[in-house]
Scaffold this motif. Structure first.
Motif, PDB file in Angstrom:
ATOM      1  N   LEU A  47      -4.711   1.754  -4.449  1.00 28.52           N
ATOM      2  CA  LEU A  47      -4.199   1.784  -3.084  1.00 28.52           C
ATOM      3  C   LEU A  47      -2.675   1.688  -3.033  1.00 28.52           C
ATOM      4  CD1 LEU A  47      -6.816  -0.354  -1.143  1.00 28.52           C
ATOM      5  CD2 LEU A  47      -6.700   2.111  -1.441  1.00 28.52           C
TER       6      LEU A  47
ATOM      7  N   TYR B 210       0.842  -1.193   0.000  1.00 26.81           N
ATOM      8  CA  TYR B 210       0.000   0.000   0.000  1.00 26.81           C
ATOM      9  C   TYR B 210       0.882   1.250   0.000  1.00 26.81           C
ATOM     10  CZ  TYR B 210      -3.807  -3.152   1.385  1.00 26.81           C
ATOM     11  OH  TYR B 210      -4.731  -4.168   1.431  1.00 26.81           O
TER      12      TYR B 210
ATOM     13  N   ILE C  55      -4.470   8.451  -2.783  1.00 25.88           N
ATOM     14  CA  ILE C  55      -5.772   7.961  -2.344  1.00 25.88           C
ATOM     15  C   ILE C  55      -6.162   8.608  -1.022  1.00 25.88           C
ATOM     16  CG2 ILE C  55      -4.732   5.981  -1.196  1.00 25.88           C
ATOM     17  CD1 ILE C  55      -8.225   6.158  -2.789  1.00 25.88           C
TER      18      ILE C  55
ATOM     19  N   ARG D 122      -4.447  -4.411  -5.744  1.00 25.81           N
ATOM     20  CA  ARG D 122      -4.453  -3.187  -4.941  1.00 25.81           C
ATOM     21  C   ARG D 122      -4.514  -1.928  -5.790  1.00 25.81           C
ATOM     22  NH1 ARG D 122      -2.787  -7.369  -2.569  1.00 25.81           N
ATOM     23  NH2 ARG D 122      -2.544  -7.582  -0.302  1.00 25.81           N
TER      24      ARG D 122
ATOM     25  N   LEU E 168      -9.389   1.761   4.130  1.00 22.71           N
ATOM     26  CA  LEU E 168      -8.403   0.897   4.796  1.00 22.71           C
ATOM     27  C   LEU E 168      -9.021   0.196   6.001  1.00 22.71           C
ATOM     28  CD1 LEU E 168      -5.259   3.204   4.681  1.00 22.71           C
ATOM     29  CD2 LEU E 168      -5.880   1.368   3.109  1.00 22.71           C
TER      30      LEU E 168
END
Length: 266
Positions: free
Chosen positions: A210, A35, A215, A190, A175
């Protein structure tokens, strides 16, 4: 006439076929499983928290509404819809125990004493102020509390525990939603997460990355009521369940056995 191939030629063909099958079963590009991978260790990345949106009341929402005042009889009347008799020994606190008020297709709820009152399209704070003003006509200094009983989001696809989750705080980001679902599996993309949202009678879709730190400032970072988060599987997962590779372990085993027998007879 029977044409026979040289033994070494047949052996090479078997090995070539085996290598091709192994290559097919293992072919998948390297993927980024981190991430915010473009957020360097030395970065101090700051983003103003501006994407939080107060949820608005919609049809089919289930609301918990309690009214408190210094008048015990009024509390029972507004919370239970019961007109008390003079002999009742009434508590001064609300005693409502039902499942809340369902917002109908016209954005109304049917509230004791007030009857139909339109709350759809309002935030919780706006609805609280509207109800307080309406009840103040009948009761002095009422205190109104409203909560969503069915504020939920759904996470499906390549996550550990796909499910719908009821959110008591009425605020959750993407998240946290993935955390409730046990995070993505290694096969989850992702960089291409789909969010399905219903608002004002429209259903919209958007995809978020992500892997990208931006984001954090996206209007889709914070989820809204009834959002659906879909984590798409990558090609490696699709290949695993493909009919073309379903019998691959059996074929590989058979070829291995044939290779051993061929070597033995050779």
């Amino acid at each position: 006439m029977v044409i026979s191939l040289p033994k070494h030629s047949l052996y090479l063909r078997i090995l070539s076929f085996l290598a091709a099958l192994v290559a097919i079963s293992s072919c998948s590009a390297d993927r980024n499983l981190v991430y915010f991978s473009n957020l360097k260790n030395s970065d101090e990345f700051k983003v103003p928290v501006t994407s939080v949106v107060s949820p608005k009341i919609q049809p089919d929402d289930l609301l918990s509404i309690t009214v408190s005042s210094l008048n015990p009889e009024s509390n029972v009347l507004f919370n239970n819809g019961i007109i008390p008799s003079a002999s009742n020994n009434l508590p001064a606190t609300p005693t409502r125990t039902d499942n809340g008020y369902l917002v109908d297709a016209n954005n109304n709820i049917n509230f004791p004493v007030l009857g139909l009152i339109k709350l759809g399209g309002l935030t919780k704070e706006e609805a609280t102020a509207k109800l307080t003003d309406a009840i103040r006509v009948h009761v002095k200094n009422p205190i109104v509390n409203i909560r969503f009983l069915n504020f939920k989001i759904t996470v499906i696809g390549e996550v550990t525990r796909p499910a719908s989750f009821t959110i008591p705080t009425e605020r959750i980001n993407i998240l946290e939603a993935l955390g409730l679902a046990g995070d993505m599996t290694a096969y989850g993309k992702r960089e291409n997460v789909l969010i399905i949202r219903e608002k004002d009678g429209l259903r919209t879709t958007t995809r978020v990355n992500l892997n990208d730190k931006n984001i954090l400032s996206s209007p889709y970072f914070y989820l809204q009521q009834n959002d659906i988060v879909y984590v798409e599987p990558d090609k490696a997962k699709a290949l695993q369940v493909s009919s073309r590779t379903y019998y691959l372990p059996i074929v590989l085993t058979a070829i291995s056995v044939l290779s051993i027998l061929f070597t033995a007879f050779k």
